[in-house]
Write an enzyme that holds these catalytic residues in place. Structure first.
Site, mmCIF file in Angstrom:
data_model
loop_
_atom_site.group_PDB
_atom_site.id
_atom_site.type_symbol
_atom_site.label_atom_id
_atom_site.label_comp_id
_atom_site.label_asym_id
_atom_site.label_seq_id
_atom_site.Cartn_x
_atom_site.Cartn_y
_atom_site.Cartn_z
ATOM 1 C CE LYS A 240 -4.109 -1.873 2.268
ATOM 2 N NZ LYS A 240 -5.079 -1.650 3.348
ATOM 3 C CG ASP B 34 -8.915 0.855 4.162
ATOM 4 O OD1 ASP B 34 -9.690 0.093 3.559
ATOM 5 O OD2 ASP B 34 -7.725 0.559 4.420
ATOM 6 N N GLY C 89 -5.001 1.883 18.329
ATOM 7 C CA GLY C 89 -4.134 1.493 17.217
ATOM 8 C C GLY C 89 -3.622 2.732 16.497
ATOM 9 N N GLY D 263 -1.699 1.981 13.304
ATOM 10 C CA GLY D 263 -1.170 1.425 12.061
ATOM 11 C C GLY D 263 -1.939 1.956 10.866
ATOM 12 C CB ALA E 280 -6.728 -0.267 9.827
ATOM 13 C CE1 TYR F 273 -11.671 -10.009 6.923
ATOM 14 C CE2 TYR F 273 -11.411 -7.636 7.167
ATOM 15 C CZ TYR F 273 -11.026 -8.837 6.600
ATOM 16 O OH TYR F 273 -9.988 -8.850 5.714
#
Ligand code: NAP
Length: 295
Positions: free
Chosen positions: A84, A121, A147, A149, A151, A238
């Site tokens: 990415k 995202d 978090g 990172g 995401a 998920y």
């Protein structure tokens, strides 16, 4: 000598090369990706003459391969781990959101082989919350992101853009939380890992954007006692669909949202650009993609 064209052609089925429109997902490895299942469903649902293929591309071949995809007939592609960041450097242009996050997950080929990169995202995250937690108002109360990172960056920027009055970013590695909070500025504050339980006071939303809670990982250790019971708890994980965090939240009456919907919604923009149809996220799609998780 193997050319980048050979690397891609080897992975294209006959059906794919005959299709009128072609897109795919590039990763290394790629076998785990749910994107072919997701886009394949929409292609069938809307009876589109197109194909969406998984492309297993090693990091050292990434730049050369994406350069030849337009001439091989690709309308665009998704990018997943570990490409990415490299994808941002490889596109002709990137939208603001991708540039702020430092990562591209969707590429659209426009006229003349120009490639436009975006990161969907944050869009997928917000659309999923609108869909699954319609009463949540981003502007009313603080939000907590656990978090820092890839995401978490998308989620934190999306929440800041949606007007959250305070954005508390908690991460195990403090320096990454500091860097993200500084980059966002405004409502964002970094919270030390040890302060994560206290950071829930008065919040309207908590998001787990760590990899904890995923199949094969320990659960996220986050005592929820200080969280208002009318706050929304969203886990980006998920698999499983109900993580231990979501189970704990449900037991105390919090509204919970799982991560699969974000994956489905983030895919809408790429599909619409490549195949010319605005696709819908439906219960049938959700069930079809969830079945690909193998229980
Ligand atoms: P990443 O860039 O590798 O970031 C991982 C994050 O998890 C970091 O903040 C890391 O903290 C934290 N972490 C890992 N192990 C930890 C531990 N033992 N204790 C505390 N913190 C820990 O990964 P990512 O791409 O952001 O993905 C994160 C999660 O989001 C994954 O579960 C992924 O499947 C999910 N995700 C879901 C969607 C969706 O559409 N639903 C989209 C993207 C990602 P440090 O900084 O301290 O290492």
């Amino acid at each position: 000598m193997t050319t980048p064209q050979d690397v891609v052609r080897r992975q294209l089925s006959e059906d794919a090369t005959r299709a009128a429109k072609l897109a795919g997902v590039i990763g290394w490895p790629i076998g785990h990706s749910l994107s072919p299942r997701l886009h394949g469903y929409w292609l069938r649902e809307y009876a589109i003459d197109g194909a969406y293929v998984p492309l297993a591309i090693e990091p050292e071949n990434f730049a050369a391969v994406v350069e030849v995809l337009p001439e091989l007939g690709f309308a665009g592609w998704n990018v997943t781990v570990p490409h990415k960041e490299a994808a941002l450097a490889a596109v002709s242009q990137a939208d603001d959101h991708a540039a702020k996050i430092g990562a591209v997950n969707t590429v659209v080929v426009t006229g003349g082989g120009v490639t436009v990169g975006s990161n969907t995202d944050g869009f997928g995250f917000m659309e999923n919350l609108r869909d699954q937690a319609a009463n949540w108002d981003p502007t009313s109360r603080p939000a907590v992101v656990v978090g820092a990172g890839g995401a978490a960056k998308s989620v934190a920027w999306a929440l800041a853009d949606a007007g959250v009055p305070e954005l508390r970013i908690v991460n195990r590695t403090r320096s990454r939380a500091d860097a993200l909070a500084t980059a966002i500025g405004g409502p964002a504050v970094a919270v030390p890992w040890g302060g994560r339980a206290d950071a829930l006071a008065g919040a309207g939303l908590v998001v787990n954007a760590t990899s904890l809670g995923m199949v094969g990982q320990p659960p996220l250790d986050l005592p929820l006692d200080g969280l208002p019971t009318n706050a929304v708890v969203n886990d980006l994980v998920y698999a499983p669909d109900t993580t231990e965090l979501l189970g704990q939240a449900q037991a105390r009456g919090n509204h919970t949202v799982g991560g699969l919907g974000m994956l489905l919604h983030q895919a809408r923009r790429g599909f619409a650009a490549w195949f010319g149809v605005e696709p819908a996220v439906t219960p049938a799609l959700r069930a079809h993609v969830a079945a690909g998780l193998g229980g």
